[in-house]
Design a protein around this motif. Structure first.
Motif, PDB file in Angstrom:
ATOM      1  N   SER A 232       1.869   5.185  10.511  1.00 40.90           N
ATOM      2  CA  SER A 232       3.258   4.754  10.611  1.00 40.90           C
ATOM      3  C   SER A 232       3.306   3.233  10.640  1.00 40.90           C
ATOM      4  CB  SER A 232       3.899   5.340  11.870  1.00 40.90           C
ATOM      5  OG  SER A 232       3.150   4.961  13.026  1.00 40.90           O
ATOM      6  N   TYR A 233       4.336   2.676  10.022  1.00 41.50           N
ATOM      7  CA  TYR A 233       4.463   1.226   9.884  1.00 41.50           C
ATOM      8  C   TYR A 233       5.706   0.730  10.611  1.00 41.50           C
ATOM      9  CZ  TYR A 233       0.868   1.253   6.248  1.00 41.50           C
ATOM     10  OH  TYR A 233      -0.320   1.391   5.557  1.00 41.50           O
ATOM     11  N   LYS A 235       8.183  -3.010  10.712  1.00 42.92           N
ATOM     12  CA  LYS A 235       8.453  -4.263  10.011  1.00 42.92           C
ATOM     13  C   LYS A 235       8.449  -5.413  11.004  1.00 42.92           C
ATOM     14  CE  LYS A 235      11.767  -6.651   7.052  1.00 42.92           C
ATOM     15  NZ  LYS A 235      13.093  -6.585   6.376  1.00 42.92           N
ATOM     16  N   GLN A 270       7.139  -8.373   6.627  1.00 45.75           N
ATOM     17  CA  GLN A 270       6.352  -7.329   5.981  1.00 45.75           C
ATOM     18  C   GLN A 270       6.066  -6.203   6.957  1.00 45.75           C
ATOM     19  OE1 GLN A 270       2.692  -9.651   5.037  1.00 45.75           O
ATOM     20  NE2 GLN A 270       1.618  -7.979   6.066  1.00 45.75           N
ATOM     21  N   ASN A 271       5.631  -5.086   6.416  1.00 44.72           N
ATOM     22  CA  ASN A 271       5.281  -3.936   7.236  1.00 44.72           C
ATOM     23  C   ASN A 271       3.822  -4.012   7.665  1.00 44.72           C
ATOM     24  OD1 ASN A 271       7.852  -2.744   7.016  1.00 44.72           O
ATOM     25  ND2 ASN A 271       7.313  -1.845   5.027  1.00 44.72           N
ATOM     26  N   ILE A 272       3.563  -3.636   8.908  1.00 42.55           N
ATOM     27  CA  ILE A 272       2.189  -3.572   9.421  1.00 42.55           C
ATOM     28  C   ILE A 272       1.991  -2.200  10.054  1.00 42.55           C
ATOM     29  CG2 ILE A 272       2.131  -6.065   9.876  1.00 42.55           C
ATOM     30  CD1 ILE A 272       2.341  -5.286  12.913  1.00 42.55           C
ATOM     31  N   PRO A 273       0.749  -1.694  10.087  1.00 45.92           N
ATOM     32  CA  PRO A 273       0.502  -0.422  10.775  1.00 45.92           C
ATOM     33  C   PRO A 273       0.855  -0.537  12.255  1.00 45.92           C
ATOM     34  CG  PRO A 273      -1.345  -1.014   9.376  1.00 45.92           C
ATOM     35  CD  PRO A 273      -0.452  -2.204   9.414  1.00 45.92           C
ATOM     36  N   GLU A 274       1.491   0.466  12.777  1.00 43.67           N
ATOM     37  CA  GLU A 274       1.894   0.456  14.184  1.00 43.67           C
ATOM     38  C   GLU A 274       0.691   0.307  15.103  1.00 43.67           C
ATOM     39  OE1 GLU A 274       5.258   2.858  16.792  1.00 43.67           O
ATOM     40  OE2 GLU A 274       4.148   3.894  15.197  1.00 43.67           O
ATOM     41  N   GLU A 276      -1.655  -1.686  14.828  1.00 44.62           N
ATOM     42  CA  GLU A 276      -2.123  -3.068  14.871  1.00 44.62           C
ATOM     43  C   GLU A 276      -1.177  -3.993  15.643  1.00 44.62           C
ATOM     44  OE1 GLU A 276      -3.188  -4.586  11.068  1.00 44.62           O
ATOM     45  OE2 GLU A 276      -4.549  -2.939  10.598  1.00 44.62           O
TER      46      GLU A 276
END
Length: 315
Positions: A232-233, A235, A270-274, A276
């Motif tokens: 899951s990502y 933003k 941008q989107n990052i993995p949750e 991280e």
């Protein structure tokens, strides 16, 4: 054909054939077997590791430690090869650590004096910097061999949840920002996973009888598209000063998409993995006043928790 040319071609031929008889070589080079035997003796004295076997099925073999034929480099090519290897010195662990050092010393030792002087000058004026990490990555060679030979490796792995034993089939290894990574198929999770090599506490070839999968078509460029894991990502939006832009470009891996304004400041969207969020929280705290996180709320909340813990230490 001159003797020197014949020896050169003979060296390349035996490296390619691996197993042969004196008669086969004599027929191929159109000389007598006595001449070929003398040539093979000279190659052996030059360092080509030949092994002879007697009997009806005998002949010659080249041992695994093959010697490559001499290659002529121009001065510019030799300098480029030297610095390609020299740049790797920032890594404390390499899959071919001893061999890289040996090759580098050979390049330097056999160069003319004026070329060595030129290299000495360039070494003080050019570098390809990589952060030096103290974490040990001791099993790079076996992981790389497992990827090339399609073998299953049993590893002891340290993660946030503790230690676990995994059977993996490596895709390859790569380095980013000073750390080594190994994407691999995990037989425990039945999917591809990314392992950090410094967290691998032991690695050996599997002896339980697990059959390797046919992953010859899978490589570092496409393994992520084959994973069934769907992270899951969230933003993120972060305003950056000029220095913040420079530090994000230099320190974040992979480099994020930064919209740079005319005055040199910028903004990350941008989107990052949750998974991280903690990593980015620590990173942006490290930027201090050079970064202002606007969203998401969970990233801001994570940063506040970290800062509260820090403040509590000094109250």
């Amino acid at each position: 054909m001159s003797k020197s040319k014949r020896l050169m071609e003979l060296m390349m031929t035996v490296n390619r054939m691996r197993k042969f008889t004196a008669k086969e070589l004599a027929d191929q080079f159109e000389v007598s077997q006595r001449t070929i035997l003398r040539d093979l003796q000279e190659l052996s004295e030059l360092g080509v590791p030949l092994y002879s076997e007697v009997g009806p099925h005998g002949g010659y073999q080249v041992l695994n430690e093959r010697i490559l034929p001499p290659i002529a480099f121009s001065e510019e090519e030799a300098v480029a090869m030297f610095f390609a290897s020299h740049a790797l010195r920032h890594y404390l662990f390499m899959p071919f650590e001893a061999e890289s050092s040996s090759a580098l010393n050979k390049f330097y030792f056999y160069m003319p004096g004026d070329v060595r002087d030129r290299i000495d000058q360039i070494k003080n004026r050019m570098d390809i910097f990589t952060p030096t990490r103290q974490q040990k990555a001791e099993y790079l060679s076996i992981l790389l061999d497992g990827a090339v030979q399609q073998k299953v490796i049993t590893i002891q792995y340290e993660s946030k949840g503790g230690y676990s034993q995994r059977n993996i089939q490596p895709v390859g290894i790569y380095t980013s920002n000073g750390f080594w990574y190994c994407p691999a198929y995990c037989f425990l999770r039945k999917d591809f996973r990314l392992f950090r090599c410094d967290r691998i506490q032991s690695a050996e070839y599997d002896t339980s009888g697990i059959s390797p999968m046919d992953h010859r078509h899978i490589h570092l460029g496409n393994w992520e598209s084959l994973t069934r894991q769907t992270p899951s990502y969230v933003k993120i939006a972060v305003e950056l000063s000029r220095e913040g832009v420079q530090r994000c470009e230099n320190e974040l891996q992979p480099v994020p998409t930064i919209h740079i304004y005319q005055e040199g400041t910028g903004r990350i969207e941008q989107n990052i993995p949750e998974s991280e969020i903690l990593y980015f929280a620590k990173f942006f705290i490290g930027l201090g006043r050079e970064a202002t996180v606007k969203e998401p709320p969970e990233l801001i909340r994570c940063m506040k928790d970290i800062l509260s813990d820090i403040m509590a230490k000094y109250e």
